[in-house]
Design a protein around this motif. Structure first.
Motif, PDB file in Angstrom:
ATOM      1  N   HIS B  15       0.894  -1.300  -0.038  1.00 20.27           N
ATOM      2  CA  HIS B  15      -0.173  -0.058  -0.049  1.00 20.27           C
ATOM      3  C   HIS B  15       0.751   1.202  -0.022  1.00 20.27           C
ATOM      4  O   HIS B  15       0.364   2.453   0.056  1.00 20.27           O
ATOM      5  N   TYR B  16       2.358   1.103   0.133  1.00 18.80           N
ATOM      6  CA  TYR B  16       2.969   2.201  -0.166  1.00 18.80           C
ATOM      7  C   TYR B  16       3.138   2.678  -1.406  1.00 18.80           C
ATOM      8  O   TYR B  16       3.133   1.844  -2.424  1.00 18.80           O
ATOM      9  N   PRO B  17       3.511   3.863  -1.852  1.00 19.90           N
ATOM     10  CA  PRO B  17       3.924   5.250  -1.012  1.00 19.90           C
ATOM     11  C   PRO B  17       2.749   5.879  -0.371  1.00 19.90           C
ATOM     12  O   PRO B  17       1.690   5.804  -0.659  1.00 19.90           O
ATOM     13  N   ARG B  18       3.149   6.396   0.915  1.00 16.53           N
ATOM     14  CA  ARG B  18       2.269   7.034   1.746  1.00 16.53           C
ATOM     15  C   ARG B  18       3.082   8.319   2.255  1.00 16.53           C
ATOM     16  O   ARG B  18       4.111   8.282   2.421  1.00 16.53           O
ATOM     17  N   THR B  19       2.103   9.579   2.448  1.00 14.64           N
ATOM     18  CA  THR B  19       3.095  10.537   3.066  1.00 14.64           C
ATOM     19  C   THR B  19       3.431  10.238   4.280  1.00 14.64           C
ATOM     20  O   THR B  19       2.490   9.350   5.256  1.00 14.64           O
ATOM     21  N   THR B  20       4.374  10.566   4.769  1.00 17.11           N
ATOM     22  CA  THR B  20       5.198  10.487   6.096  1.00 17.11           C
ATOM     23  C   THR B  20       4.886  11.709   6.940  1.00 17.11           C
ATOM     24  O   THR B  20       5.495  12.783   6.565  1.00 17.11           O
ATOM     25  N   VAL B  21       4.139  11.565   8.025  1.00 15.29           N
ATOM     26  CA  VAL B  21       4.120  13.093   8.639  1.00 15.29           C
ATOM     27  C   VAL B  21       4.736  12.944  10.117  1.00 15.29           C
ATOM     28  O   VAL B  21       5.185  11.836  10.519  1.00 15.29           O
ATOM     29  N   ILE B  22       4.779  13.798  10.660  1.00 10.22           N
ATOM     30  CA  ILE B  22       5.454  14.032  12.247  1.00 10.22           C
ATOM     31  C   ILE B  22       4.166  14.341  13.054  1.00 10.22           C
ATOM     32  O   ILE B  22       3.518  15.342  13.062  1.00 10.22           O
ATOM     33  N   VAL B  23       4.074  13.209  14.055  1.00 10.67           N
ATOM     34  CA  VAL B  23       3.081  13.521  14.893  1.00 10.67           C
ATOM     35  C   VAL B  23       3.724  14.228  16.126  1.00 10.67           C
ATOM     36  O   VAL B  23       4.562  13.664  16.588  1.00 10.67           O
ATOM     37  N   THR B  24       3.053  15.256  16.647  1.00 10.33           N
ATOM     38  CA  THR B  24       3.439  16.071  17.626  1.00 10.33           C
ATOM     39  C   THR B  24       2.484  16.062  18.932  1.00 10.33           C
ATOM     40  O   THR B  24       1.221  15.918  18.638  1.00 10.33           O
ATOM     41  N   ALA B  25       3.134  15.978  20.154  1.00  8.79           N
ATOM     42  CA  ALA B  25       2.086  15.884  21.301  1.00  8.79           C
ATOM     43  C   ALA B  25       2.997  16.556  22.546  1.00  8.79           C
ATOM     44  O   ALA B  25       4.393  16.830  22.367  1.00  8.79           O
ATOM     45  N   SER B  26       2.096  17.088  23.516  1.00 11.18           N
ATOM     46  CA  SER B  26       2.865  17.592  24.349  1.00 11.18           C
ATOM     47  C   SER B  26       2.025  17.579  25.750  1.00 11.18           C
ATOM     48  O   SER B  26       0.790  17.283  25.746  1.00 11.18           O
ATOM     49  N   GLU B  68      -4.760  15.804  23.055  1.00 11.92           N
ATOM     50  CA  GLU B  68      -4.464  16.646  21.762  1.00 11.92           C
ATOM     51  C   GLU B  68      -3.231  15.923  20.764  1.00 11.92           C
ATOM     52  O   GLU B  68      -2.320  15.305  21.630  1.00 11.92           O
ATOM     53  N   PHE B  69      -3.030  16.100  19.617  1.00  7.76           N
ATOM     54  CA  PHE B  69      -1.986  15.848  18.939  1.00  7.76           C
ATOM     55  C   PHE B  69      -1.956  16.838  17.627  1.00  7.76           C
ATOM     56  O   PHE B  69      -2.853  17.530  17.073  1.00  7.76           O
ATOM     57  N   GLY B  70      -0.754  17.119  16.907  1.00  6.14           N
ATOM     58  CA  GLY B  70      -0.740  17.643  15.723  1.00  6.14           C
ATOM     59  C   GLY B  70      -0.174  16.803  14.501  1.00  6.14           C
ATOM     60  O   GLY B  70       0.537  15.639  14.857  1.00  6.14           O
ATOM     61  N   ILE B  71      -0.625  16.876  13.425  1.00 10.63           N
ATOM     62  CA  ILE B  71      -0.150  16.254  12.297  1.00 10.63           C
ATOM     63  C   ILE B  71       0.684  17.180  11.414  1.00 10.63           C
ATOM     64  O   ILE B  71       0.062  18.058  10.904  1.00 10.63           O
ATOM     65  N   ASN B  72       1.912  16.905  11.235  1.00 13.66           N
ATOM     66  CA  ASN B  72       2.778  17.905  10.469  1.00 13.66           C
ATOM     67  C   ASN B  72       3.282  17.174   9.233  1.00 13.66           C
ATOM     68  O   ASN B  72       3.662  16.176   9.093  1.00 13.66           O
ATOM     69  N   PHE B  73       2.971  17.902   8.090  1.00 16.99           N
ATOM     70  CA  PHE B  73       3.478  17.462   6.853  1.00 16.99           C
ATOM     71  C   PHE B  73       4.674  18.182   6.446  1.00 16.99           C
ATOM     72  O   PHE B  73       4.495  19.330   6.123  1.00 16.99           O
ATOM     73  N   ILE B  74       5.586  17.306   6.145  1.00 24.07           N
ATOM     74  CA  ILE B  74       7.125  17.830   5.836  1.00 24.07           C
ATOM     75  C   ILE B  74       7.384  17.640   4.473  1.00 24.07           C
ATOM     76  O   ILE B  74       7.021  16.564   4.039  1.00 24.07           O
ATOM     77  N   PRO B  75       8.222  18.725   3.943  1.00 24.18           N
ATOM     78  CA  PRO B  75       8.868  18.401   2.591  1.00 24.18           C
ATOM     79  C   PRO B  75      10.091  17.405   2.654  1.00 24.18           C
ATOM     80  O   PRO B  75      10.564  17.076   3.516  1.00 24.18           O
ATOM     81  N   PHE B  76      10.215  16.761   1.335  1.00 21.86           N
ATOM     82  CA  PHE B  76      11.265  15.753   1.001  1.00 21.86           C
ATOM     83  C   PHE B  76      12.510  16.094   1.452  1.00 21.86           C
ATOM     84  O   PHE B  76      13.378  15.312   2.321  1.00 21.86           O
ATOM     85  N   GLU B  77      12.882  17.517   1.826  1.00 30.30           N
ATOM     86  CA  GLU B  77      14.084  17.967   1.912  1.00 30.30           C
ATOM     87  C   GLU B  77      14.504  17.777   3.468  1.00 30.30           C
ATOM     88  O   GLU B  77      15.475  17.774   3.936  1.00 30.30           O
TER      89      GLU B  77
END
Lengths: 188, 188
Positions: B15-26, B68-77
């Motif tokens: 099922h890949y490719p898929r966007t890889t995100v950074i999940v943030t929490a505090s 709470e959580f954050g979903i961060n979409f990051i560039p290839f770089e």
């Protein structure tokens, strides 16, 4: 660049691109196929896959009845399958016949597998949970279909052989970039 | 090509490719960031987003506490952020400090937003449901961050300006192909 921050979420679409799959289902002699971009693997062991489907969809009804569904991964060249299967309801017509979609035999379920798919999962429904305006349908993957040459020996999709179909939003589609593939080892 | 059909599902990765995100929490003064490729939007109204997280992860604990959580979409770089944030646990170290990850202020929650993200969702947890070896964590999107120039007026990611990070499996990453973008109208 200008950073915008807003609590006016609207029809958020910042999470695209995503692979567009064809969800298949069959019940009481009726087969159907629909397009979905909201789907994800959610467990390795047992192998579980989820897909978000509106309860208004005919496919939702078929999956609810049969407790089975198929997830078909299709190449960019067959994007018309996604756009056409997504534009009509299978309630009144047989999309497989109308769109001339060829089927392969399933192994463990009764769901149609698309001959055009480079990979497909047969799933047995294990849960169905409403979230907002959609229902999250979770299935255990009980069989996998794939084209041997489409994947590397490490089971990674070979982008030199297959262009996966990615949805960008607003009826725009693209694929993955085979020229950008990089191996990046984990850890600091 | 040779079609393989098997009920030996194993570590399925078709099922890949898929966007890889950074999940943030505090929570309780501790911030964390982790990599996730298993995520999806699941409802338009209300706007809901789900992410599959192992209950062994420190981020799971922080989200369970703070709701709470954050979903961060990051560039290839910035793929190194994904591979490095994914290779270590935040239990003992502050990944933001260690990896020199710059933060932006959240609007409606206390979750860190990555300055490197081209888009991010702030989410309030509405459900947390175990499926197999992971937990499906569902949040209502209460705020959106994005770079204005990264999206077209139709809110579609402009691949000429941003290369989204896609995970292919086996520590291989790629991006979307800006040369393949096509408009394909729905319907027969």
């Amino acid at each position: 660049m200008t950073r915008i921050t807003t609590d006016n979420v609207g029809k958020f679409s910042h999470h695209y691109p995503r692979t567009t799959v064809i969800v298949t289902a069959s019940s009481l002699g009726k087969d159907n196929a629909m397009t979905a971009a909201w789907h994800s693997s959610i467990s390795v062991n047992p192998p579980l896959y989820g897909v978000s489907i509106s309860p208004k969809r005919f496919t939702y009804q078929l999956i609810s009845e049969s407790k089975e569904f198929g997830i078909n991964f299709i190449p960019f060249e067959t994007a018309f399958l996604a756009t056409q299967a997504g534009g009509i309801s299978g309630q009144a017509i047989d999309k497989f016949e109308k769109l001339n979609i060829k089927k392969e035999k399933p192994l463990k379920t009764g769901v149609p597998i698309l001959a055009d798919a480079y990979a497909a999962y047969e799933c047995k429904l294990v849960d169905s949970k409403p979230y907002g305006d959609h229902v999250w349908m979770v299935g255990e993957i009980v069989a996998v279909h794939y084209l041997e040459e489409a994947f590397t020996p490490e089971s990674v999709l070979d982008l030199a052989r297959v262009k996966p179909l990615l949805y960008l939003g607003s009826e725009l589609y693209t694929s993955a970039d085979k020229g950008s593939v990089r191996f990046i080892k984990r850890g600091i």
